[in-house]
Structures are given as C-alpha cells and as structure tokens.
Enzyme design. Structure first.
Site, PDB file in Angstrom:
ATOM      1  N   ASP A   1       0.858  -1.183   0.000  1.00 65.05           N
ATOM      2  CA  ASP A   1       0.000   0.000   0.000  1.00 65.05           C
ATOM      3  C   ASP A   1       0.898   1.238   0.000  1.00 65.05           C
ATOM      4  O   ASP A   1       1.563   1.531   0.992  1.00 65.05           O
ATOM      5  CB  ASP A   1      -0.898  -0.032   1.241  1.00 65.05           C
ATOM      6  CG  ASP A   1      -1.932   1.086   1.258  1.00 65.05           C
ATOM      7  OD1 ASP A   1      -1.759   2.063   0.502  1.00 65.05           O
ATOM      8  OD2 ASP A   1      -2.897   0.990   2.033  1.00 65.05           O
ATOM      9  N   HIS A   2       0.882   1.962  -1.124  1.00 65.58           N
ATOM     10  CA  HIS A   2       1.810   3.081  -1.277  1.00 65.58           C
ATOM     11  C   HIS A   2       1.420   4.284  -0.414  1.00 65.58           C
ATOM     12  O   HIS A   2       2.170   5.254  -0.336  1.00 65.58           O
ATOM     13  CB  HIS A   2       1.880   3.506  -2.742  1.00 65.58           C
ATOM     14  CG  HIS A   2       3.238   3.975  -3.160  1.00 65.58           C
ATOM     15  ND1 HIS A   2       4.242   4.273  -2.262  1.00 65.58           N
ATOM     16  CD2 HIS A   2       3.785   4.196  -4.380  1.00 65.58           C
ATOM     17  CE1 HIS A   2       5.330   4.659  -2.909  1.00 65.58           C
ATOM     18  NE2 HIS A   2       5.081   4.623  -4.198  1.00 65.58           N
ATOM     19  N   ARG A   3       0.260   4.232   0.248  1.00 64.51           N
ATOM     20  CA  ARG A   3      -0.090   5.320   1.154  1.00 64.51           C
ATOM     21  C   ARG A   3       0.809   5.326   2.381  1.00 64.51           C
ATOM     22  O   ARG A   3       1.115   6.390   2.934  1.00 64.51           O
ATOM     23  CB  ARG A   3      -1.559   5.197   1.598  1.00 64.51           C
ATOM     24  CG  ARG A   3      -2.575   5.399   0.490  1.00 64.51           C
ATOM     25  CD  ARG A   3      -3.978   5.162   1.010  1.00 64.51           C
ATOM     26  NE  ARG A   3      -4.166   3.795   1.504  1.00 64.51           N
ATOM     27  CZ  ARG A   3      -5.309   3.326   2.011  1.00 64.51           C
ATOM     28  NH1 ARG A   3      -6.367   4.133   2.097  1.00 64.51           N
ATOM     29  NH2 ARG A   3      -5.412   2.076   2.413  1.00 64.51           N
TER      30      ARG A   3
END
Length: 465
Positions: A435-437
C-alpha cells in the site's frame, strides 16, 4: 411472558463479533419432531469465508425450521424454534412462529435466554455481555425510523443509526453521484457505518416487491435459485454468494482503495531447498510438514522485524497509520469453496517447529472447509504461493486492512551465474505488493530485498534474527 411462549425457545443466527452479517444454511441435521440436546449440532452454515456447524444451547424437541437449506439468513434472524417442555400438554399449534415485532419496537416480549450460556458460532460459554451489541446512539423520531426501515428492506440490510454526514470513501461517493443516489438515503453495511459500493448498488436497484407481512409463515419463503443453464446450453449463470461474494467485495474494496505498487525480484534459492531437505530429517521437525513455504514465511517474518514500519494499516476515518507490533501472518489458500486467507496469530513469536505446526493446521483446516471466521480476521501481512500452480509470479491484490502481500512463484531449475560460472540452480521469482499510502518505495524494496537475501543465504535466518 405467557406459559405457552415460555415453552418455546428460539435460536438465532449467531454473531461472533468478527464482522459476520449473514450466513447461508447449507444443511439441516434435524427435522421438526426430532429431540435435541444442549450442544448438539443442528445445522451447517456457510459464512463469508467458511463452513461452520452450529450447536444449539438447550434441550427440547424441534418445533419449526424457519428457513430451508440454501437460504441466506441475516445475523440475528431466528432459524429454529424448540419446544423445551414437550410434556406440558400445550398444543403445538399455539406456538407457531411468533409475529415479528416492528422495527421500532424493543424486543421486550421475546423469551429471555438463560444467563451464563450464550450461543456463539462455535461452542458456548461466552459471557452474556460479550454477545450483546452496543446500544445505538440517539433515538430516532418515528418518521426517521420508518424511513430507515423502508430503505433497509430495499437494500436487504438492517437499519443503521443516522449520522450527520454519510461516511463513504471518495470512489463510493463518485459512484453514488454517477448513479444519482443520495448517500443520506443509503443504509451502510461497512465497518463503523461506512457506505460501501455494494450499498450504493443495492440502493440503485429497482424497488423490489413488497415483502410478505410478518405474520406469514417463513415456510412460504422460496429457496434461492440455483445455477441456471441457458436454453441453448451455451451459458450458465451462477448466483454470487458465500465465499465468491465475499472475495469479490474484498478485492474491489482493496483494489480501488489502496494504491498498489508491486516489485519483483528473481533469486537463487538452491541453498534454501537444500536446507528444506535437511530439516525433513531433523528430529525436532519430526511429524511436521517441512516445505519451501515454511522457510519463505520465516524469511518474511525476519524481514518484517528488520523493517517494522511495513507491518501497519491505514485508518481512513481517523487519518492515522496504525503500526502493528505483532504479525498475524496470512496464508492464501485455494479451497473447494474458493479463496480464503486464514492467518497464524502472533507468528513473529513462533519457533520454526511451532510455525511449521501452525502452517500444517491452517492448510488442513482450510482444505476441510472448517476454517473459523476468527481465523480469517486480524491479519497484518499475507503470503500467496502461486508457484504451486506452475506460474512464475503475479501481481497480488492486498488483503483488505493489510499493507503488504508476498507472491511466491514456481521454483524451477534454471541456468544461473554462480561463482562466475553458469550452472543449473533452483530459481524463483518473488513479487511484493504494498500500500503506497504508508509504504514508500524504499521501505517496500528493503523488505523484498531482505526476503530474497535470506532465501539466497538461509544462514541469515540466524544472523539477522
């Protein structure tokens, strides 16, 4: 409570507090007139992810089965009534299924269940307070309650407490806008009252036929339609429910909520394969399933220990990143019912033999279709072994609520440069989606590189652990 009403006890579809909202009745083990005892299994149901047998928590004679096999029933619905005093002489006809109370009424007239033993999805013994839902905030006025009840019937869910502003993620709000749906009129079914895409689609569907009055016997409810083959036998339509429905909802929610990034690495695992063979003959591993997945799982656990920030989740409502100081390791498993992802609780604390035992139990339970809902809740990271199907790798979708998933490809004998010479070596490809968040490229790359380094030189399991 009258003497007649006290004579008949009702058993409702249980809620284990793990996000279960409905279950399909797969098989009844009893019929009206059969004698049942406390703890006897009366039916098998399929929840969103598993088949579970339901035991009944009292003695008596079965009076009525409220739903036929194949029916999907909401949690809290009565599924069976039992005559707990069959010798009292009261005519059975007088104790037919009670009329359902209106939505706005409190269940004050329902028979009071005995304190101390509450029915749950697997066994009993839960404290009375643990099976009660928290009271809803605020008391809606009659007009609001009526409107919520009508919309709940259209959506097929129970009414939810009203909030000042509907909770929904941006993609869901866009979907509602495109469909011309007012989110204030949609009954949410997601965690913490969040409106999901499925809720919006349900609200957009044409109004269904008015449901039968509550006094009508449940026996008139038709069984759900099974798979239908077209007249020319060129197509088959299969109802989406159970595991397939849950998987579809989870994958849509994950793919369109968490920005996925996937990285790949190809690694020489020859030394790991040799270690697997050595461990099979180790007396400490006797009777345990030893395979490459075991060492891959251990390698991922070590990589997480070295890079703990990857073991986290994104809290959209609170706008917080939640760091997990434990690892519940999910293992994607293909079963006859579909894909499920049970997890090993506190896998980070387990020794290699303990991890092997947990993996063995997890796989065998999943194949038997006996995985409990609790075993599929609370995962933090997941491994999916697509290599067992002979494929090199894939781009796995995150399990909802998790930040990373590792895909393991097939281990094949390939030409590889080893010590300056081209030699046949055991090689595999790993893929890590994250999850690139909350996981930057650097962090994700370090985790994947650490897993690869351990599998290339498994002695790092000792030096890095």
């Amino acid at each position: 409570m009258t003497e007649t009403s006290a004579r008949f006890r009702e058993f409702k579809m249980p809620d284990v507090g793990e996000g279960l909202t409905e279950a399909e009745i797969l098989k009844w083990y009893v019929q009206p007139g059969d004698t049942v005892t406390d703890g006897q299994v009366v039916c098998e149901v399929e929840t969103a992810k598993a088949a579970v047998e339901l035991p009944i928590p009292f003695d008596g004679v079965v009076h009525e089965l409220r739903f036929p096999e194949g029916t999907t029933v909401d949690v809290g619905e009565v599924i069976i009534s039992v005559d707990v005093a069959p010798g009292s002489g009261e005519p059975a006809a007088e104790a037919a299924a009670p009329v359902q109370a209106p939505v706005a009424e409190a269940p004050a007239e329902e028979p009071e269940a005995p304190k101390g033993r509450q029915p749950v999805l697997v066994g009993y013994g839960v404290a009375e307070s643990s099976t009660k839902r928290r009271p809803r905030k605020g008391v809606p006025v009659p007009e609001q309650a009526a409107a919520a009840a009508v919309q709940a019937e259209l959506n097929g869910h129970g009414a939810a407490p009203a909030v000042a502003r509907p909770l929904a993620k941006p993609p869901v709000r866009k979907l509602a806008k495109d469909l011309g749906i007012d989110l204030a009129s949609v009954v949410p079914t997601g965690p913490d009252g969040v409106i999901t895409r499925e809720d919006v689609h349900a609200a957009a569907a044409p109004a269904v036929e008015q449901t039968a009055p509550s006094g009508v016997s449940r026996e008139t409810t038709p069984a759900p339609v099974a798979a239908v083959v077209s007249s020319d036998a060129r197509e088959t339509r299969i109802p989406v429910k159970g595991v397939r429905k849950a998987t579809a909802q989870a994958m849509i929610g994950s793919a369109f909520t968490a920005p996925h990034v996937t990285e790949f690495v190809t690694v020489d695992v020859t030394r790991t394969m040799k270690l697997v063979e050595e461990l099979k003959g180790d007396k400490e591993m006797a009777g345990l399933r030893v395979n490459p997945l075991l060492l891959i799982a251990k390698a991922l656990l070590v990589a997480i220990k070295r890079n703990p920030d990857v073991n986290a989740s994104w809290d959209e409502a609170a706008q917080e990143i939640v760091l997990k100081h434990y690892v519940n390791l999910g293992i994607a498993a293909a079963t006859p019912r579909g894909l499920i992802v049970p997890n090993i609780k506190d896998a980070h604390d387990k020794t290699l033999p303990q991890l092997a035992a947990s993996l063995g139990d997890l796989v065998s339970t999943a194949r038997e279709g006996k995985t409990s809902p609790a075993a599929m809740q609370g995962g933090t990271v997941t491994i999916t072994n697509v290599g067992v199907f002979g494929v090199d790798t894939g781009t796995p979708i995150l399990n909802p609520g998790e930040s990373a998933i590792l895909a393991v490809g097939a281990i094949k004998l390939q030409p590889w440069v080893h010590k300056g010479k081209v030699k046949p070596r055991q090689v595999t490809t790993l893929a890590l989606s994250f999850d690139h968040r909350l996981v930057d490229g650097e962090l994700g790359s370090k985790v994947l590189a650490d897993v690869a380094a351990i599998l290339e030189q498994p002695k790092r399991l000792i030096t890095w652990a």
